[in-house]
Design a protein around this motif. Structure first.
Motif, mmCIF file in Angstrom:
data_model
loop_
_atom_site.group_PDB
_atom_site.id
_atom_site.type_symbol
_atom_site.label_atom_id
_atom_site.label_comp_id
_atom_site.label_asym_id
_atom_site.label_seq_id
_atom_site.Cartn_x
_atom_site.Cartn_y
_atom_site.Cartn_z
ATOM 1 N N ASN A 156 0.823 -1.208 0.000
ATOM 2 C CA ASN A 156 0.000 0.000 0.000
ATOM 3 C C ASN A 156 0.860 1.262 0.000
ATOM 4 O OD1 ASN A 156 -2.745 -0.833 -0.133
ATOM 5 N ND2 ASN A 156 -2.617 -1.580 1.968
ATOM 6 N N LEU A 157 1.995 1.239 0.706
ATOM 7 C CA LEU A 157 2.921 2.360 0.665
ATOM 8 C C LEU A 157 3.467 2.557 -0.742
ATOM 9 C CD1 LEU A 157 4.951 1.761 3.964
ATOM 10 C CD2 LEU A 157 3.273 3.577 3.555
ATOM 11 N N LEU A 158 3.708 1.455 -1.428
ATOM 12 C CA LEU A 158 4.204 1.514 -2.800
ATOM 13 C C LEU A 158 3.145 2.079 -3.741
ATOM 14 C CD1 LEU A 158 6.373 0.748 -4.928
ATOM 15 C CD2 LEU A 158 5.335 -1.521 -4.999
ATOM 16 N N MET A 159 1.918 1.570 -3.611
ATOM 17 C CA MET A 159 0.856 1.987 -4.521
ATOM 18 C C MET A 159 0.419 3.427 -4.270
ATOM 19 S SD MET A 159 -1.372 -1.546 -4.733
ATOM 20 C CE MET A 159 -2.364 -1.023 -6.146
ATOM 21 N N SER A 160 0.604 3.922 -3.029
ATOM 22 C CA SER A 160 0.231 5.303 -2.719
ATOM 23 C C SER A 160 1.335 6.285 -3.071
ATOM 24 C CB SER A 160 -0.099 5.430 -1.227
ATOM 25 O OG SER A 160 1.077 5.257 -0.438
ATOM 26 N N GLY A 161 2.493 5.778 -3.467
ATOM 27 C CA GLY A 161 3.598 6.651 -3.840
ATOM 28 C C GLY A 161 4.528 7.001 -2.707
ATOM 29 N N GLN A 162 4.244 6.530 -1.488
ATOM 30 C CA GLN A 162 5.124 6.826 -0.349
ATOM 31 C C GLN A 162 6.424 6.036 -0.436
ATOM 32 O OE1 GLN A 162 2.989 7.309 3.584
ATOM 33 N NE2 GLN A 162 1.311 6.438 2.389
ATOM 34 N N LEU A 163 6.365 4.882 -1.093
ATOM 35 C CA LEU A 163 7.568 4.136 -1.458
ATOM 36 C C LEU A 163 7.678 4.160 -2.978
ATOM 37 C CD1 LEU A 163 7.611 0.918 0.785
ATOM 38 C CD2 LEU A 163 9.288 2.776 0.779
ATOM 39 N N LYS A 164 8.902 4.263 -3.475
ATOM 40 C CA LYS A 164 9.112 4.337 -4.921
ATOM 41 C C LYS A 164 10.159 3.313 -5.347
ATOM 42 C CE LYS A 164 7.937 9.260 -5.234
ATOM 43 N NZ LYS A 164 7.507 9.366 -3.825
ATOM 44 N N THR A 165 10.190 3.023 -6.638
ATOM 45 C CA THR A 165 11.180 2.086 -7.156
ATOM 46 C C THR A 165 12.579 2.561 -6.787
ATOM 47 O OG1 THR A 165 11.233 3.243 -9.272
ATOM 48 C CG2 THR A 165 9.719 1.405 -9.088
ATOM 49 N N GLY A 166 13.400 1.615 -6.357
ATOM 50 C CA GLY A 166 14.763 1.933 -5.972
ATOM 51 C C GLY A 166 14.934 2.321 -4.524
ATOM 52 N N ASP A 167 13.827 2.592 -3.804
ATOM 53 C CA ASP A 167 13.936 2.968 -2.393
ATOM 54 C C ASP A 167 14.506 1.818 -1.568
ATOM 55 O OD1 ASP A 167 12.941 5.467 -2.829
ATOM 56 O OD2 ASP A 167 11.009 5.140 -1.845
ATOM 57 N N ARG A 168 15.331 2.172 -0.615
ATOM 58 C CA ARG A 168 15.892 1.174 0.303
ATOM 59 C C ARG A 168 14.993 1.071 1.525
ATOM 60 N NH1 ARG A 168 19.147 0.806 4.789
ATOM 61 N NH2 ARG A 168 20.717 -0.862 4.806
ATOM 62 N N LEU A 169 14.628 -0.158 1.897
ATOM 63 C CA LEU A 169 13.816 -0.365 3.092
ATOM 64 C C LEU A 169 14.690 -0.270 4.339
ATOM 65 C CD1 LEU A 169 11.516 -3.395 2.137
ATOM 66 C CD2 LEU A 169 11.073 -0.958 1.867
ATOM 67 N N PRO A 170 14.089 0.081 5.468
ATOM 68 C CA PRO A 170 14.839 0.030 6.739
ATOM 69 C C PRO A 170 15.323 -1.398 7.006
ATOM 70 C CG PRO A 170 12.792 1.265 6.991
ATOM 71 C CD PRO A 170 12.723 0.601 5.651
ATOM 72 N N SER A 171 16.234 -1.543 7.928
ATOM 73 C CA SER A 171 16.742 -2.867 8.286
ATOM 74 C C SER A 171 15.631 -3.717 8.892
ATOM 75 C CB SER A 171 17.885 -2.736 9.290
ATOM 76 O OG SER A 171 17.376 -2.271 10.537
ATOM 77 N N GLU A 172 15.865 -5.017 8.995
ATOM 78 C CA GLU A 172 14.871 -5.910 9.592
ATOM 79 C C GLU A 172 14.547 -5.477 11.016
ATOM 80 O OE1 GLU A 172 15.667 -10.047 9.516
ATOM 81 O OE2 GLU A 172 15.561 -10.219 7.334
ATOM 82 N N PHE A 173 15.574 -5.159 11.786
ATOM 83 C CA PHE A 173 15.342 -4.755 13.173
ATOM 84 C C PHE A 173 14.475 -3.492 13.235
ATOM 85 C CE2 PHE A 173 16.498 -2.299 16.967
ATOM 86 C CZ PHE A 173 16.183 -3.221 17.958
ATOM 87 N N GLU A 174 14.768 -2.526 12.368
ATOM 88 C CA GLU A 174 13.990 -1.286 12.353
ATOM 89 C C GLU A 174 12.546 -1.542 11.951
ATOM 90 O OE1 GLU A 174 17.389 2.039 11.252
ATOM 91 O OE2 GLU A 174 16.659 0.691 9.690
ATOM 92 N N LEU A 175 12.345 -2.415 10.941
ATOM 93 C CA LEU A 175 10.982 -2.736 10.510
ATOM 94 C C LEU A 175 10.218 -3.460 11.609
ATOM 95 C CD1 LEU A 175 11.529 -3.837 6.797
ATOM 96 C CD2 LEU A 175 10.285 -1.818 7.591
ATOM 97 N N MET A 176 10.892 -4.357 12.319
ATOM 98 C CA MET A 176 10.250 -5.061 13.429
ATOM 99 C C MET A 176 9.764 -4.077 14.490
ATOM 100 S SD MET A 176 12.999 -8.174 13.696
ATOM 101 C CE MET A 176 12.701 -8.405 15.449
ATOM 102 N N GLU A 177 10.607 -3.078 14.782
ATOM 103 C CA GLU A 177 10.249 -2.071 15.784
ATOM 104 C C GLU A 177 9.100 -1.187 15.282
ATOM 105 O OE1 GLU A 177 11.640 -1.307 18.956
ATOM 106 O OE2 GLU A 177 12.365 -3.360 18.755
#
Length: 232
Positions: free
Chosen positions: A25-46
């Motif tokens: 949903n973040l991707l489809m709404s434009g908040q995430l874009k192609t090439g964007d780096r996701l936070p680390s696993e630990f950060e996403l878990m938090e």
């Protein structure tokens, strides 16, 4: 850290699907874009308030759908090619809604096989027939990969760049539905595939449509009846 991942948190009762839905949903709404780096696993878990197994299951599904790609020592990124195949993102949102996935597969394959009857060449026909012959020669094996190859050749024989993204989504949907089949019926598979092949060989779009619909209706009934038996 970007707080877009913090929106409303995650409903833990639905586990990894909620994480997957949130990222898509973040991707489809434009908040995430192609090439964007996701936070680390630990950060996403938090951020999402989920455990590592839940997060990894969601990320694995996104990787299978080719929505993300992992680069060793660099991190996890949104795939640069995702914008050319929005069907992947839409499929991701419903990947565990089995009836919907099957229906999407039927819609796609009926259109593709109809056009394939007009456009398939002799080489394509020979390769389709080879998959049928290989299943017949080894009927007691797990021939799921041959089944997928049969459908892939038909789809790609349409040779249309506009529907390339649909074909990728189709193959993902095929892999998902195929994983739900625990008992195979080689004689029925061969009968159905042969009927489709012969219709394609005659260049008969109507016959190809009906043969494919007959085949996929059987697959749908088989998968859904199995799921109902397993439902609590």
């Amino acid at each position: 850290m970007d707080n877009k991942f913090l929106a409303d948190g995650i409903n833990k009762s639905t586990l990894s699907q909620q994480v997957l839905d949130h990222i898509v949903n973040l991707l489809m709404s434009g908040q995430l874009k192609t090439g964007d780096r996701l936070p680390s696993e630990f950060e996403l878990m938090e951020m999402l308030h989920v455990s590592r197994p839940v997060l990894r299951e969601a990320l694995s599904s996104l990787e299978t759908l080719e929505i993300i790609k992992r680069k060793p020592r660099e991190g996890t990124f949104i795939n640069d090619k995702i914008s050319s195949s929005p069907f992947k993102a839409m499929l991701a949102l419903s990947i565990n809604d089995i009836p919907s996935v099957i229906e999407a597969r039927i819609v796609l394959e009926l259109g593709l096989v109809t056009m394939a009857a007009e456009k398939i060449n002799d080489d394509g026909l020979q390769r389709i027939k080879k998959t049928i012959d290989l299943i017949a020669a080894n009927p007691n094996t797990d021939y799921g990969y041959l089944d997928q190859e049969f459908h892939r050749i038909i789809a790609e024989s349409v040779n249309n760049q506009v529907v390339e993204g649909m074909i990728v989504a189709l193959l993902i949907a095929h892999k998902k539905t195929d994983s739900l089949i625990t008992h195979r019926d080689p004689e029925i598979t061969i009968e159905h595939h042969l009927a489709i092949y012969l219709a394609l060989k005659r260049r008969d779009p109507a016959a190809a449509y009906h043969a494919m619909y007959h085949h996929l209706s059987f697959v749908r009934s088989k998968i859904l009846s199995r799921n109902e038996l397993q439902s609590p």
